[in-house]
Write an enzyme that holds these catalytic residues in place. Sequence first.
Site, short mmCIF file in Angstrom:
data_model
loop_
_atom_site.label_atom_id
_atom_site.label_comp_id
_atom_site.label_asym_id
_atom_site.label_seq_id
_atom_site.Cartn_x
_atom_site.Cartn_y
_atom_site.Cartn_z
N CYS A 11 46.23 32.24 42.25
CA CYS A 11 45.48 31.08 41.76
C CYS A 11 44.03 31.16 42.25
O CYS A 11 43.78 31.27 43.46
CB CYS A 11 46.13 29.82 42.31
SG CYS A 11 45.32 28.31 41.84
N ASN A 12 43.09 31.12 41.32
CA ASN A 12 41.67 31.19 41.71
C ASN A 12 41.28 29.99 42.56
O ASN A 12 40.52 30.11 43.52
CB ASN A 12 40.78 31.23 40.47
CG ASN A 12 40.77 32.60 39.83
OD1 ASN A 12 39.83 33.36 39.98
ND2 ASN A 12 41.83 32.94 39.14
N THR A 13 41.80 28.82 42.19
CA THR A 13 41.45 27.61 42.94
C THR A 13 41.94 27.72 44.38
O THR A 13 41.20 27.45 45.33
CB THR A 13 42.05 26.36 42.25
OG1 THR A 13 41.63 26.35 40.89
CG2 THR A 13 41.62 25.09 42.94
N GLU A 47 47.43 26.46 27.64
CA GLU A 47 48.84 26.07 27.84
C GLU A 47 49.47 25.60 26.55
O GLU A 47 50.68 25.70 26.37
CB GLU A 47 48.93 25.01 28.94
CG GLU A 47 48.48 25.58 30.27
CD GLU A 47 49.10 24.93 31.48
OE1 GLU A 47 49.73 23.87 31.34
OE2 GLU A 47 48.94 25.50 32.58
N CYS A 88 39.72 32.23 36.54
CA CYS A 88 40.89 31.34 36.47
C CYS A 88 42.05 32.16 35.94
O CYS A 88 41.87 33.01 35.05
CB CYS A 88 40.58 30.16 35.53
SG CYS A 88 42.00 29.11 35.19
N THR A 89 43.22 31.89 36.50
CA THR A 89 44.42 32.64 36.10
C THR A 89 44.62 32.71 34.59
O THR A 89 45.09 33.72 34.07
CB THR A 89 45.66 31.94 36.68
OG1 THR A 89 45.53 30.53 36.47
CG2 THR A 89 45.84 32.24 38.14
N HIS A 90 44.33 31.61 33.91
CA HIS A 90 44.66 31.51 32.49
C HIS A 90 43.72 32.30 31.58
O HIS A 90 44.10 32.68 30.47
CB HIS A 90 44.59 30.05 32.03
CG HIS A 90 45.66 29.16 32.59
ND1 HIS A 90 45.93 29.06 33.94
CD2 HIS A 90 46.51 28.31 31.98
CE1 HIS A 90 46.90 28.18 34.13
NE2 HIS A 90 47.27 27.71 32.95
N TYR A 95 45.94 22.47 40.17
CA TYR A 95 45.22 22.41 41.44
C TYR A 95 43.71 22.24 41.19
O TYR A 95 42.97 21.86 42.09
CB TYR A 95 45.39 23.72 42.22
CG TYR A 95 46.73 23.95 42.89
CD1 TYR A 95 47.84 23.13 42.64
CD2 TYR A 95 46.89 25.01 43.79
CE1 TYR A 95 49.06 23.39 43.27
CE2 TYR A 95 48.10 25.25 44.42
CZ TYR A 95 49.18 24.44 44.16
OH TYR A 95 50.38 24.69 44.78
N GLY A 96 43.28 22.58 39.96
CA GLY A 96 41.85 22.74 39.65
C GLY A 96 40.98 21.51 39.85
O GLY A 96 39.76 21.63 39.94
N ASP A 111 51.00 30.81 42.51
CA ASP A 111 49.97 30.16 41.69
C ASP A 111 50.35 28.68 41.60
O ASP A 111 51.48 28.29 41.87
CB ASP A 111 49.93 30.80 40.30
CG ASP A 111 48.92 30.12 39.39
OD1 ASP A 111 47.83 29.75 39.88
OD2 ASP A 111 49.21 29.91 38.20
N SER A 112 49.39 27.88 41.13
CA SER A 112 49.68 26.48 40.90
C SER A 112 50.72 26.30 39.79
O SER A 112 51.34 25.25 39.68
CB SER A 112 48.40 25.76 40.50
OG SER A 112 47.82 26.42 39.38
#
Length: 279
Positions: A80-82, A159, A191-193, A49-50, A17-18
């Site tokens: 990572c989705n991006t 975050e 998105c990962t988050h 990365y987004g 992931d980023s």
Amino acid sequence: MNEENASHARGPIGIFDSGIGGLTVAAAIRNRLGNEDIFYLGDTARVPYGGKSRQTVERYSVEISGLLLAEGAKAIVVACNTASALALEKLRSLFRAPILGVVAPGADAAATQSKNGKIGVIGTRATIASGAYERAIRLLRPEAQVSSVPCPLLVPLIEEGLLEDPITDLVLARYLSPLLEKGIDTLVLGCTHYPLLKTAIARCVPGVQLVDSAENCALALAALLRQESMQNPDPARTGHFRVALSDSSDAFLRVAERHLSLPIGEVELRSVQGSSPVG
Ligand code: DGL
């Protein structure tokens, strides 16, 4: 299974992931495939990365995948989705190992679960601009009405650990009310988050089904390993969980660790810049 295949099947699943957010995917994979070793690499030196271009995200993804394969990974999960939206094709053109992203499993679940065919997608600016979710959903359900909204403020809020906070609720209301007006019955957390915000998002869009890419990616990985006969041959073992970051760990690692109940021990520091691709 011959000896060479058996030793390959004992290799770890490489996840990248980023940054730290992809641990939501690692946690879902550990829950489903607890006997598999995992090597997670978070590119904390270059996150986020987004907002970056396709060329840059491709280059970063190639470098990290090369490193994971050099470490013996039997398959790669682009958590990572991006990176999944922008770099998956490039990775598949360069590497022979099975490579799985989070977009197709999430799109698949949304297309299947939606009753009225009105599907919302939220993600980073780069993910939404790529149109990757929209394309993947329409491939399965051509008549679907897909509405996508970039949500750049959500990653920093998460975050900071503001998972249950009035500020986060306000931001969510701003981003999600246009989707509610469109009548969506399904929302992809692209998105990962975002799985960390599931409770707050569910409150903001009552009655809408939330599709968590992490869960669906774990399911797709289990099916892929079965299909390729790459499952770890010892079903009774507990897999090792190894975490490496490209910059010294940040506060978000502890937020994620707490909320995902992951056994993160020592975190390795790895340089990924300029790692050469291997097949
Ligand atoms: N991991 C990214 C994603 O899932 C979010 C954080 C970033 O922008 O790098 O799209």
